[in-house]
Design a protein around this motif. Structure first.
Motif, mmCIF file in Angstrom:
data_model
loop_
_atom_site.group_PDB
_atom_site.id
_atom_site.type_symbol
_atom_site.label_atom_id
_atom_site.label_comp_id
_atom_site.label_asym_id
_atom_site.label_seq_id
_atom_site.Cartn_x
_atom_site.Cartn_y
_atom_site.Cartn_z
ATOM 1 N N TYR A 217 -2.283 4.212 -8.397
ATOM 2 C CA TYR A 217 -2.775 2.899 -7.859
ATOM 3 C C TYR A 217 -3.393 2.199 -9.718
ATOM 4 C CZ TYR A 217 -1.994 3.730 -3.777
ATOM 5 O OH TYR A 217 -1.060 3.522 -2.009
ATOM 6 N N THR A 218 -3.568 2.556 -10.332
ATOM 7 C CA THR A 218 -4.027 1.890 -11.961
ATOM 8 C C THR A 218 -2.572 2.275 -13.015
ATOM 9 O OG1 THR A 218 -4.506 4.143 -12.985
ATOM 10 C CG2 THR A 218 -6.366 3.132 -11.247
ATOM 11 N N ASP A 219 -0.948 2.102 -12.202
ATOM 12 C CA ASP A 219 -0.271 1.971 -13.287
ATOM 13 C C ASP A 219 -0.361 0.075 -12.858
ATOM 14 O OD1 ASP A 219 1.863 3.211 -14.343
ATOM 15 O OD2 ASP A 219 2.771 1.762 -12.640
ATOM 16 N N PRO A 220 0.075 0.312 -14.117
ATOM 17 C CA PRO A 220 0.221 -1.139 -14.824
ATOM 18 C C PRO A 220 1.104 -2.105 -14.300
ATOM 19 C CG PRO A 220 -0.278 0.061 -16.987
ATOM 20 C CD PRO A 220 0.413 0.784 -15.805
ATOM 21 N N PHE A 221 2.736 -1.156 -13.662
ATOM 22 C CA PHE A 221 3.161 -2.712 -13.029
ATOM 23 C C PHE A 221 3.135 -2.780 -11.468
ATOM 24 C CE2 PHE A 221 6.924 -2.213 -11.115
ATOM 25 C CZ PHE A 221 7.830 -2.761 -11.643
ATOM 26 N N ILE A 222 2.757 -1.830 -10.947
ATOM 27 C CA ILE A 222 1.452 -1.683 -9.513
ATOM 28 C C ILE A 222 1.228 -2.924 -9.590
ATOM 29 C CG2 ILE A 222 1.341 -0.419 -7.616
ATOM 30 C CD1 ILE A 222 2.536 2.073 -8.550
ATOM 31 N N ALA B 65 5.424 6.988 -9.624
ATOM 32 C CA ALA B 65 4.434 7.707 -9.194
ATOM 33 C C ALA B 65 4.607 9.310 -8.581
ATOM 34 C CB ALA B 65 4.112 6.466 -8.451
ATOM 35 N N VAL B 66 6.055 9.708 -8.678
ATOM 36 C CA VAL B 66 6.600 11.128 -8.159
ATOM 37 C C VAL B 66 5.177 11.551 -8.372
ATOM 38 C CG1 VAL B 66 8.062 13.046 -7.931
ATOM 39 C CG2 VAL B 66 8.657 10.590 -7.517
ATOM 40 N N ASN B 67 5.104 12.370 -10.016
ATOM 41 C CA ASN B 67 4.165 12.761 -10.281
ATOM 42 C C ASN B 67 2.386 12.243 -10.700
ATOM 43 O OD1 ASN B 67 6.378 15.120 -10.486
ATOM 44 N ND2 ASN B 67 6.669 14.055 -11.946
ATOM 45 N N LEU B 68 2.143 11.782 -9.988
ATOM 46 C CA LEU B 68 0.961 10.652 -10.688
ATOM 47 C C LEU B 68 0.556 11.286 -9.245
ATOM 48 C CD1 LEU B 68 2.317 7.795 -12.423
ATOM 49 C CD2 LEU B 68 1.394 9.739 -13.241
ATOM 50 N N ASP B 69 -1.123 11.535 -9.228
ATOM 51 C CA ASP B 69 -2.050 11.564 -8.661
ATOM 52 C C ASP B 69 -2.335 10.213 -8.227
ATOM 53 O OD1 ASP B 69 -3.293 10.571 -10.470
ATOM 54 O OD2 ASP B 69 -5.122 11.852 -10.671
ATOM 55 N N LEU B 70 -3.228 10.141 -7.200
ATOM 56 C CA LEU B 70 -3.155 8.797 -6.085
ATOM 57 C C LEU B 70 -3.823 7.283 -6.915
ATOM 58 C CD1 LEU B 70 -3.193 7.885 -3.345
ATOM 59 C CD2 LEU B 70 -5.623 8.467 -2.554
ATOM 60 N N LEU B 71 -4.884 8.391 -7.824
ATOM 61 C CA LEU B 71 -5.598 7.509 -9.143
ATOM 62 C C LEU B 71 -5.036 6.501 -9.837
ATOM 63 C CD1 LEU B 71 -8.907 6.437 -9.805
ATOM 64 C CD2 LEU B 71 -8.835 8.024 -11.708
ATOM 65 N N HIS B 72 -4.488 7.151 -10.998
ATOM 66 C CA HIS B 72 -3.004 7.361 -11.430
ATOM 67 C C HIS B 72 -1.854 6.017 -11.228
ATOM 68 C CE1 HIS B 72 -5.033 10.216 -13.777
ATOM 69 N NE2 HIS B 72 -4.954 9.145 -14.724
ATOM 70 N N ILE C 196 0.886 -0.756 -0.451
ATOM 71 C CA ILE C 196 0.393 -0.629 0.220
ATOM 72 C C ILE C 196 1.097 0.812 0.204
ATOM 73 C CG2 ILE C 196 -1.921 2.017 1.767
ATOM 74 C CD1 ILE C 196 -2.580 -1.291 2.294
ATOM 75 N N ARG C 197 1.907 0.775 0.548
ATOM 76 C CA ARG C 197 3.099 2.538 0.681
ATOM 77 C C ARG C 197 3.364 2.453 -0.039
ATOM 78 N NH1 ARG C 197 3.610 7.264 1.619
ATOM 79 N NH2 ARG C 197 6.158 8.190 3.255
ATOM 80 N N LEU C 198 4.661 1.841 -0.571
ATOM 81 C CA LEU C 198 5.553 1.690 -1.370
ATOM 82 C C LEU C 198 4.637 2.613 -2.967
ATOM 83 C CD1 LEU C 198 7.584 -0.899 -0.811
ATOM 84 C CD2 LEU C 198 8.500 1.345 -0.433
ATOM 85 N N PRO C 199 4.318 2.006 -3.820
ATOM 86 C CA PRO C 199 3.779 3.055 -4.453
ATOM 87 C C PRO C 199 4.332 3.937 -5.190
ATOM 88 C CG PRO C 199 2.618 1.138 -4.461
ATOM 89 C CD PRO C 199 3.016 0.924 -3.232
ATOM 90 N N LEU C 200 3.651 4.435 -3.549
ATOM 91 C CA LEU C 200 3.505 6.438 -3.054
ATOM 92 C C LEU C 200 4.801 6.778 -3.521
ATOM 93 C CD1 LEU C 200 1.141 6.689 -0.724
ATOM 94 C CD2 LEU C 200 0.846 6.750 -2.615
ATOM 95 N N THR C 201 5.768 6.043 -2.937
ATOM 96 C CA THR C 201 7.445 6.835 -3.152
ATOM 97 C C THR C 201 7.787 6.152 -4.416
ATOM 98 O OG1 THR C 201 7.808 4.977 -1.478
ATOM 99 C CG2 THR C 201 7.244 6.782 -0.893
ATOM 100 N N GLU C 202 7.822 4.922 -4.792
ATOM 101 C CA GLU C 202 8.187 4.695 -6.475
ATOM 102 C C GLU C 202 8.323 5.504 -7.418
ATOM 103 O OE1 GLU C 202 8.299 2.445 -10.005
ATOM 104 O OE2 GLU C 202 6.287 2.974 -9.519
#
Length: 156
Positions: free
Chosen positions: A43-48, A34-41, A25-31
């Motif tokens: 968690y909908t990133d194909p790699f994540i 995902a630095v310049n993405l909003d919350l929706l994008h 849950i936490r690591l995608p926010l710091t990856e």
């Protein structure tokens, strides 16, 4: 095995599950992606999303390990239910290693040319080797349980 040791191992399995879930849950926010993405994008990133799909066999294997520890606590290690749990753990580990291999191949094929994928690839290789080790150990453990059941039924 003593009940206290079984409870400690079950607690360790649950703790591992919660730690991995919190990391998922936490690591995608710091990856980095995902630095310049909003919350929706994020968690909908194909790699994540692929990482979340890969975690399904991991969590199912943890559930089966918890169940196997319950069987051991109930003195039912030498039962068909315990064998089924060990077999399911082995299959989950194999599927997890296949997903990890595919992730490594995808990173090699589609990584940004300015990025160095060596760290991720080395993690993939270590994870696959560890998964192979766990699969071999579960196979040997299953064989020992089957031999003990056969010996038990022969003596009875």
């Amino acid at each position: 095995m003593k009940k206290g040791a079984i409870y400690l191992l079950q607690f360790a399995v649950l703790l591992l599950g919660f730690v991995v879930l919190a990391a998922l849950i936490r690591l995608p926010l710091t990856e980095g992606r995902a630095v310049n993405l909003d919350l929706l994008h994020i968690y909908t990133d194909p790699f994540i999303l692929y990482g979340y799909a890969t975690s399904i066999p991991f969590f199912f294997a943890l559930f089966m390990a918890f169940k196997l520890l319950t069987y051991i606590g109930q003195s039912q290690l030498y039962s068909l239910d315990a064998i089924a749990a060990v077999i399911k753990i082995r299959y989950c580990v194999i599927v997890f290693s296949i997903f990890t291999f595919i992730a490594g191949v995808l990173i090699v094929l589609f990584h940004d040319k300015e990025d160095d994928p060596a760290g991720f690839i080395s993690l993939c290789i270590m994870t696959i080797l560890l998964s192979i080790f766990v699969a071999i150990m579960t196979f040997l453990f299953e064989k020992k349980i089957r031999k003990a059941i056969a010996l038990k039924s022969k003596l009875a």
